[in-house]
Design a protein around this motif. Structure first.
Motif, short mmCIF file in Angstrom:
data_model
loop_
_atom_site.label_atom_id
_atom_site.label_comp_id
_atom_site.label_asym_id
_atom_site.label_seq_id
_atom_site.Cartn_x
_atom_site.Cartn_y
_atom_site.Cartn_z
N SER A 135 0.83 -1.21 0.00
CA SER A 135 0.00 0.00 0.00
C SER A 135 0.86 1.26 0.00
O SER A 135 0.48 2.27 -0.58
CB SER A 135 -0.93 0.02 1.21
N TYR B 133 -0.49 8.76 -4.73
CA TYR B 133 -1.82 8.93 -5.32
C TYR B 133 -2.71 9.58 -4.27
O TYR B 133 -2.95 9.01 -3.21
CB TYR B 133 -2.36 7.57 -5.74
N ASP C 114 3.35 1.81 -1.67
CA ASP C 114 3.73 2.13 -3.04
C ASP C 114 2.76 3.11 -3.69
O ASP C 114 3.08 3.72 -4.70
CB ASP C 114 3.79 0.85 -3.90
N HIS C 115 1.56 3.25 -3.11
CA HIS C 115 0.54 4.11 -3.69
C HIS C 115 0.34 5.41 -2.92
O HIS C 115 -0.62 6.13 -3.15
CB HIS C 115 -0.79 3.35 -3.76
N GLN C 116 1.27 5.75 -2.03
CA GLN C 116 1.08 6.93 -1.20
C GLN C 116 1.17 8.24 -1.98
O GLN C 116 0.74 9.28 -1.49
CB GLN C 116 2.05 6.93 -0.03
#
Length: 191
Positions: free
Chosen positions: A74, A80, A76-78
């Protein structure tokens, strides 16, 4: 990590008090370091929704092993933004609440480590918030062997006695996990 362990314990806590198996917890995450924006100063935080499926037949240790890679993935999507996610999901908006993530959990561990002022002593205290956007916001803060759980909440939904009881339950659950991490989630102690 300690952060992953606390988040997993909080997800289990929410599962135990609500009976829901599908849990979403918001985790504040700063994405500026991943963008190479180390020079950026300010409160630049994205809300990272963590969706969990809690199986009460698992032990806490099994659940933690399952959650660790999911939580790390998760991160990795910070970059966005939460607003972009909500727009993409096309979730109906209710101005009285934050969509998708009613509860948020933050960890501020070791926030004062490495802070020194020449010949001056200091102490760190948090500034209580008078208003909360979330139904409940938990901040776990501390360093060394000290952990403080701070809770702000929507006073239209909860009162102080309920929140005090919920925080006591969470502490009992943390102690239960500490003493017996191989107990099934359904049987971990809670107040």
């Amino acid at each position: 990590s300690f952060v992953t362990t606390l988040i997993a314990a909080f997800e289990i806590f929410l599962h135990r008090i609500t009976g829901l198996e599908d849990i979403v917890v918001g985790l504040p995450a700063a994405g500026q370091s991943t963008e190479g924006q180390d020079y950026l100063v300010g409160h630049a935080v994205n809300l990272l929704p963590l969706r969990a499926s809690v199986d009460s037949g698992l032990t806490f240790s099994q659940y933690l092993v399952k959650r660790k890679p999911e939580i790390l993935d998760s991160y990795d999507h910070q970059r966005y933004t939460f607003g972009s996610l909500i727009n993409k999901l096309n979730i109906p908006r209710d101005p009285s609440r934050i969509p998708l993530v009613p509860v948020s959990f933050n960890v501020d561990i070791g926030i004062t480590i490495g802070v020194h002022f020449h010949d001056c002593e200091f102490s760190f205290t948090t500034n209580p918030r008078n208003y909360e956007n979330f139904e409940m916001f938990i901040n776990a803060a501390g360093s060394g062997n000290n952990l403080t759980l701070e809770c702000t909440y929507n006073t239209d939904l909860f009162d102080n006695s309920i929140i005090t009881t919920r925080m006591q339950e969470f502490v009992v659950l943390l102690e239960s996990i500490t003493h017996n991490p191989d107990e099934k989630i359904a049987y971990l102690e809670i107040l």
